[in-house]
Design a protein around this motif. Structure first.
Motif, mmCIF file in Angstrom:
data_model
loop_
_atom_site.group_PDB
_atom_site.id
_atom_site.type_symbol
_atom_site.label_atom_id
_atom_site.label_comp_id
_atom_site.label_asym_id
_atom_site.label_seq_id
_atom_site.Cartn_x
_atom_site.Cartn_y
_atom_site.Cartn_z
ATOM 1 N N THR A 246 -51.562 -4.005 32.436
ATOM 2 C CA THR A 246 -50.398 -4.706 31.886
ATOM 3 C C THR A 246 -50.782 -5.656 30.758
ATOM 4 O OG1 THR A 246 -49.345 -4.614 34.063
ATOM 5 C CG2 THR A 246 -48.412 -6.149 32.466
ATOM 6 N N VAL A 247 -50.029 -5.572 29.661
ATOM 7 C CA VAL A 247 -50.227 -6.433 28.494
ATOM 8 C C VAL A 247 -48.934 -7.190 28.225
ATOM 9 C CG1 VAL A 247 -50.652 -6.440 26.001
ATOM 10 C CG2 VAL A 247 -52.010 -4.977 27.487
ATOM 11 N N GLN A 248 -49.050 -8.458 27.817
ATOM 12 C CA GLN A 248 -47.886 -9.266 27.477
ATOM 13 C C GLN A 248 -48.015 -9.814 26.057
ATOM 14 O OE1 GLN A 248 -47.757 -12.211 30.616
ATOM 15 N NE2 GLN A 248 -46.536 -10.892 31.945
ATOM 16 N N PHE A 249 -46.832 -10.091 25.472
ATOM 17 C CA PHE A 249 -46.774 -10.618 24.102
ATOM 18 C C PHE A 249 -45.528 -11.491 24.007
ATOM 19 C CE2 PHE A 249 -45.008 -10.246 19.801
ATOM 20 C CZ PHE A 249 -46.093 -10.619 19.015
ATOM 21 N N ASP A 250 -45.648 -12.660 23.383
ATOM 22 C CA ASP A 250 -44.522 -13.597 23.235
ATOM 23 C C ASP A 250 -44.206 -13.858 21.779
ATOM 24 O OD1 ASP A 250 -43.604 -15.027 25.917
ATOM 25 O OD2 ASP A 250 -45.756 -14.636 26.088
ATOM 26 N N SER A 251 -42.896 -14.000 21.503
ATOM 27 C CA SER A 251 -42.464 -14.375 20.151
ATOM 28 C C SER A 251 -41.021 -14.860 20.201
ATOM 29 C CB SER A 251 -42.555 -13.181 19.197
ATOM 30 O OG SER A 251 -42.131 -13.550 17.897
ATOM 31 N N ASP A 252 -40.677 -15.725 19.260
ATOM 32 C CA ASP A 252 -39.276 -16.127 19.072
ATOM 33 C C ASP A 252 -38.555 -15.184 18.122
ATOM 34 O OD1 ASP A 252 -39.687 -18.316 20.716
ATOM 35 O OD2 ASP A 252 -40.094 -19.688 19.042
ATOM 36 N N ASP A 253 -39.300 -14.300 17.486
ATOM 37 C CA ASP A 253 -38.760 -13.393 16.461
ATOM 38 C C ASP A 253 -38.759 -11.956 17.004
ATOM 39 O OD1 ASP A 253 -38.208 -11.814 14.261
ATOM 40 O OD2 ASP A 253 -39.637 -12.801 12.931
ATOM 41 N N TYR A 254 -37.569 -11.371 17.181
ATOM 42 C CA TYR A 254 -37.511 -10.034 17.766
ATOM 43 C C TYR A 254 -38.149 -8.982 16.869
ATOM 44 C CZ TYR A 254 -35.992 -5.936 20.293
ATOM 45 O OH TYR A 254 -35.989 -4.749 20.991
ATOM 46 N N PHE A 255 -38.150 -9.201 15.564
ATOM 47 C CA PHE A 255 -38.834 -8.243 14.702
ATOM 48 C C PHE A 255 -40.316 -8.173 15.041
ATOM 49 C CE2 PHE A 255 -41.059 -6.683 10.967
ATOM 50 C CZ PHE A 255 -40.328 -5.541 10.671
ATOM 51 N N GLU A 256 -40.909 -9.317 15.396
ATOM 52 C CA GLU A 256 -42.315 -9.316 15.795
ATOM 53 C C GLU A 256 -42.519 -8.561 17.111
ATOM 54 O OE1 GLU A 256 -44.846 -10.099 13.981
ATOM 55 O OE2 GLU A 256 -43.476 -10.695 12.377
ATOM 56 N N VAL A 257 -41.541 -8.595 17.981
ATOM 57 C CA VAL A 257 -41.580 -7.800 19.215
ATOM 58 C C VAL A 257 -41.561 -6.315 18.870
ATOM 59 C CG1 VAL A 257 -40.373 -7.236 21.362
ATOM 60 C CG2 VAL A 257 -40.494 -9.613 20.591
ATOM 61 N N LEU A 258 -40.683 -5.942 17.946
ATOM 62 C CA LEU A 258 -40.623 -4.532 17.512
ATOM 63 C C LEU A 258 -41.930 -4.092 16.864
ATOM 64 C CD1 LEU A 258 -37.027 -4.452 15.979
ATOM 65 C CD2 LEU A 258 -37.769 -3.335 18.086
ATOM 66 N N ARG A 259 -42.524 -4.979 16.090
ATOM 67 C CA ARG A 259 -43.801 -4.671 15.445
ATOM 68 C C ARG A 259 -44.883 -4.463 16.513
ATOM 69 N NH1 ARG A 259 -45.387 -6.789 10.174
ATOM 70 N NH2 ARG A 259 -44.099 -8.634 10.575
ATOM 71 N N ALA A 260 -44.893 -5.322 17.531
ATOM 72 C CA ALA A 260 -45.867 -5.194 18.619
ATOM 73 C C ALA A 260 -45.657 -3.886 19.383
ATOM 74 C CB ALA A 260 -45.748 -6.388 19.561
ATOM 75 N N ILE A 261 -44.396 -3.561 19.661
ATOM 76 C CA ILE A 261 -44.103 -2.295 20.363
ATOM 77 C C ILE A 261 -44.624 -1.116 19.560
ATOM 78 C CG2 ILE A 261 -42.226 -0.749 21.051
ATOM 79 C CD1 ILE A 261 -40.627 -3.263 21.842
ATOM 80 N N LYS A 262 -44.447 -1.174 18.253
ATOM 81 C CA LYS A 262 -44.880 -0.060 17.383
ATOM 82 C C LYS A 262 -46.375 0.206 17.516
ATOM 83 C CE LYS A 262 -43.692 3.079 14.500
ATOM 84 N NZ LYS A 262 -42.714 4.093 14.933
ATOM 85 N N PHE A 263 -47.160 -0.862 17.638
ATOM 86 C CA PHE A 263 -48.601 -0.693 17.699
ATOM 87 C C PHE A 263 -49.156 -0.617 19.121
ATOM 88 C CE2 PHE A 263 -48.025 -2.121 13.363
ATOM 89 C CZ PHE A 263 -48.979 -1.391 12.674
ATOM 90 N N MET A 264 -48.402 -1.106 20.090
ATOM 91 C CA MET A 264 -48.920 -1.178 21.454
ATOM 92 C C MET A 264 -48.394 -0.090 22.393
ATOM 93 S SD MET A 264 -48.608 -5.312 21.810
ATOM 94 C CE MET A 264 -48.795 -5.340 23.583
ATOM 95 N N ALA A 265 -47.175 0.412 22.149
ATOM 96 C CA ALA A 265 -46.556 1.354 23.085
ATOM 97 C C ALA A 265 -46.950 2.800 22.757
ATOM 98 C CB ALA A 265 -45.045 1.213 23.057
#
Length: 265
Positions: A246-265
């Protein structure tokens, strides 16, 4: 009216096995046709409601499934994948009046569809703020970034219920439900009729009521099938290894969440 359609195949009417969603298998052709038919029905419903411009994203696997020659003249089609973090809603922006989801499916871990998953089969679950998320939720949140309401979804009964919970005003058309490794579906012709009519109803309704307000903070959690994938993803900037898989990532910016998903999922 300018409309965006994001189309997948695992929520099309009658689809039951991964072979039917796999380009190299003979049974894929039937469901490529069905995916195309359901997108065309959505286009027809949108045109009936007043749409003059439609952008369709082929959002299954290779991104090269929809038979382009069957689309109406006012539609444009995105094939393949650009790598942009908006992914299944690539090129969506503030100029669109509404977003439609066609052929969508239940999230990873659900028993509502034998083909339930979220983005990749190596992902056991993907959660946002502690809630297991579907591809619909990920991309309806992306739409909220650019203030576009998600007004319609067709797919299995599980994702339809999920969509109604996230966007209470959304119009849904459930075309099937999973029973173990089997499905129970409505007739394909009836699905096309209900998709066409449902899209028209959604676009003529209160679209603003379907506009989502995003949370102020996001905690992304991805659980993988193997520790190897989790370890690799943990090296993404800002990510942390929360457990062996399990990996976790935090951000106040949803675009950064989408960017993380793109590289991590």
């Amino acid at each position: 009216m300018k409309i965006y359609i994001s189309a997948d195949i695992e929520g099309t009417t009658g689809i039951t096995d991964w072979e039917e969603a796999t380009k190299t298998h003979p049974t894929y052709m039937e469901f490529r046709e069905r995916m195309t038919d359901e997108v065309v029905a959505a286009c027809e419903g949108a045109i009936e409601a007043g749409a003059r411009e439609i952008l369709v994203k082929d959002a299954h696997s290779t991104g090269r499934n929809i038979i382009a020659a069957r689309l109406p003249d006012c539609a444009r089609l995105i094939r393949g994948w650009s790598g942009h973090p908006f992914s299944m809603v690539q090129e969506l922006d503030e100029s669109f009046d509404a977003l439609l989801f066609v052929g969508y499916h239940a999230k990873a871990g659900s028993d509502d569809n034998p083909l339930a998953h979220t983005l990749r089969l190596r992902v056991m679950h993907l959660a946002i703020n502690g809630e297991i998320a579907s591809e619909f939720q990920i991309h309806s949140y992306a739409a909220a970034l650019v203030k576009v309401p998600a007004v319609f979804l067709s797919g299995d009964a599980g994702i339809c219920a999920d969509a109604q919970r996230i966007v209470p005003g959304i119009v849904t058309v459930p075309v099937s439900r999973g029973i173990g490794p089997s499905t129970l579906s409505i007739a394909p012709g009836l699905a096309l009729k209900e998709i066409r009519e449902g899209v028209t109803r959604a676009l003529k309704g209160d679209r603003a009521a379907c506009r989502l307000a995003l949370p102020g903070h996001f905690t992304l959690e991805i659980q993988y099938t193997t520790p190897v994938d989790a370890y690799r993803a943990s090296w993404y900037p800002g990510a942390r290894l929360a457990a062996p898989r399990t990996v976790q990532f935090d951000s106040d910016d949803y675009f950064e969440v989408l960017r993380a998903i793109k590289f991590m999922a």
